[in-house]
Design a protein around this motif. Sequence first.
Motif, PDB file in Angstrom:
ATOM      1  N   ARG A 146      54.961  81.560  69.549  1.00 29.14           N
ATOM      2  CA  ARG A 146      54.298  82.810  69.920  1.00 29.14           C
ATOM      3  C   ARG A 146      54.539  83.951  68.938  1.00 29.14           C
ATOM      4  O   ARG A 146      54.083  85.076  69.171  1.00 29.14           O
ATOM      5  CB  ARG A 146      54.685  83.231  71.336  1.00 29.14           C
ATOM      6  N   ALA A 147      55.235  83.679  67.864  1.00 26.13           N
ATOM      7  CA  ALA A 147      55.440  84.679  66.809  1.00 26.13           C
ATOM      8  C   ALA A 147      55.624  83.936  65.494  1.00 26.13           C
ATOM      9  O   ALA A 147      56.022  82.771  65.477  1.00 26.13           O
ATOM     10  CB  ALA A 147      56.662  85.533  67.105  1.00 26.13           C
ATOM     11  N   ARG A 148      55.324  84.637  64.400  1.00 30.72           N
ATOM     12  CA  ARG A 148      55.590  84.045  63.090  1.00 30.72           C
ATOM     13  C   ARG A 148      57.059  84.273  62.746  1.00 30.72           C
ATOM     14  O   ARG A 148      57.641  85.293  63.118  1.00 30.72           O
ATOM     15  CB  ARG A 148      54.679  84.670  62.037  1.00 30.72           C
ATOM     16  N   VAL A 149      57.629  83.316  62.063  1.00 28.45           N
ATOM     17  CA  VAL A 149      59.030  83.414  61.661  1.00 28.45           C
ATOM     18  C   VAL A 149      59.077  83.355  60.138  1.00 28.45           C
ATOM     19  O   VAL A 149      58.644  82.375  59.532  1.00 28.45           O
ATOM     20  CB  VAL A 149      59.881  82.296  62.288  1.00 28.45           C
ATOM     21  N   VAL A 150      59.562  84.444  59.542  1.00 30.85           N
ATOM     22  CA  VAL A 150      59.630  84.576  58.086  1.00 30.85           C
ATOM     23  C   VAL A 150      61.089  84.454  57.669  1.00 30.85           C
ATOM     24  O   VAL A 150      61.953  85.160  58.204  1.00 30.85           O
ATOM     25  CB  VAL A 150      59.056  85.932  57.631  1.00 30.85           C
ATOM     26  N   ALA A 151      61.364  83.570  56.722  1.00 32.05           N
ATOM     27  CA  ALA A 151      62.739  83.319  56.290  1.00 32.05           C
ATOM     28  C   ALA A 151      63.068  84.132  55.052  1.00 32.05           C
ATOM     29  O   ALA A 151      62.341  84.070  54.057  1.00 32.05           O
ATOM     30  CB  ALA A 151      62.932  81.833  55.993  1.00 32.05           C
ATOM     31  N   GLY A 152      64.155  84.894  55.113  1.00 33.69           N
ATOM     32  CA  GLY A 152      64.657  85.563  53.923  1.00 33.69           C
ATOM     33  C   GLY A 152      65.311  84.516  53.023  1.00 33.69           C
ATOM     34  O   GLY A 152      66.283  83.873  53.431  1.00 33.69           O
ATOM     35  N   VAL A 153      64.759  84.345  51.823  1.00 28.79           N
ATOM     36  CA  VAL A 153      65.282  83.313  50.909  1.00 28.79           C
ATOM     37  C   VAL A 153      65.653  83.896  49.550  1.00 28.79           C
ATOM     38  O   VAL A 153      66.046  83.182  48.638  1.00 28.79           O
ATOM     39  CB  VAL A 153      64.266  82.155  50.716  1.00 28.79           C
ATOM     40  N   GLY A 154      65.521  85.225  49.397  1.00 28.79           N
ATOM     41  CA  GLY A 154      65.727  85.838  48.093  1.00 28.79           C
ATOM     42  C   GLY A 154      67.187  85.881  47.678  1.00 28.79           C
ATOM     43  O   GLY A 154      68.061  86.228  48.479  1.00 28.79           O
ATOM     44  N   THR A 155      67.445  85.539  46.426  1.00 34.22           N
ATOM     45  CA  THR A 155      68.770  85.699  45.823  1.00 34.22           C
ATOM     46  C   THR A 155      68.547  86.217  44.404  1.00 34.22           C
ATOM     47  O   THR A 155      67.401  86.427  43.992  1.00 34.22           O
ATOM     48  CB  THR A 155      69.539  84.356  45.743  1.00 34.22           C
ATOM     49  N   ASN A 156      69.619  86.373  43.647  1.00 29.92           N
ATOM     50  CA  ASN A 156      69.440  86.787  42.253  1.00 29.92           C
ATOM     51  C   ASN A 156      69.492  85.593  41.300  1.00 29.92           C
ATOM     52  O   ASN A 156      69.742  85.744  40.110  1.00 29.92           O
ATOM     53  CB  ASN A 156      70.445  87.870  41.849  1.00 29.92           C
TER      54      ASN A 156
END
Length: 307
Positions: free
Chosen positions: A86-96
């Motif tokens: 019932r909702a979109r799930v966005v994954a934080g995947v950013g690194t340096n």
Amino acid sequence: MTQHHLAGSGPGAPVPFGRLLTAMVTPLSDDGSLDLDGAARLASYLVDEQANDALVISGTTGESPTTTDEEKAQLLRVVIETVGDRARVVAGVGTNDTRHTIELAAAAEKAGAHGVLVVTPYYNKPPQAGLVRHFTEVADATGLPVMAYDIPHRAGVALTNETLARIAEHERIVAVKDAKGDLAATSWVTSRTDLAFYCGDDALTLPTLAIGGVGLVGTSTHLTGALTKQMIEAYVAGDHAAALALHRRLLPLFTGIFRGPGTILVKAALAVLGLPAGPVRSPLVDATEAELDQLRTDCADAGLELP
């Protein structure tokens, strides 16, 4: 640049992740370990009671710098299982590190995420050519839509207008979380690309909508979500007076939640409300009584009660 990318953002622009997203805190147990049952409960609360169209998991507010790759994967799986229908799930995947970011994006895709949030590489200050390559390589390596995260005051480097226009040409780079606080720059990019701009600074949501933005990735929205969604929808529907009234009402919390790192105050507020939160991980420190009292004042000024 193709004609496709000269359309510009605006009321008819694509809205890939809905209008309102919250960068969810990561609930921890008293001993500092991951509270997965709490994460499920909090995700349900944010979607069902705070009107979020999507959740960002393992963003800055989710303490991504101090959670392990395995913890990120566990958290993502639980949230997708709980609210992914019932909702979109966005994954934080950013690194340096581009390679590490690609690994996290692959894990997120395997877990069933609906998109990935990729912050500009921090601390190592790559030149713009390096940023173009970073975002392009990550987008090439995943099948998921990518939201680039522009936050120079944390990362130490900004995405220039020209760089944003270049990466917009990639079919999977569809959105920006815009925490640069430069409305003129944002306006330039929204007029020349079809990137969906999500405000990354709660207090600038309304002006961002006015120059072609589509919504917010919020922090105070753990508390203000339902009213913030009303504000966005009022603006989109053309009721600008109602949107402005809600903006003015919520401003004390839009700004107050950032008196310290947002994670600290959000977790303190959730704990008072009896919602899953737990402590923060070092080097963050938990809110003091004085900070909590100030937050109660900010909530009262916004017409919301914090017991």
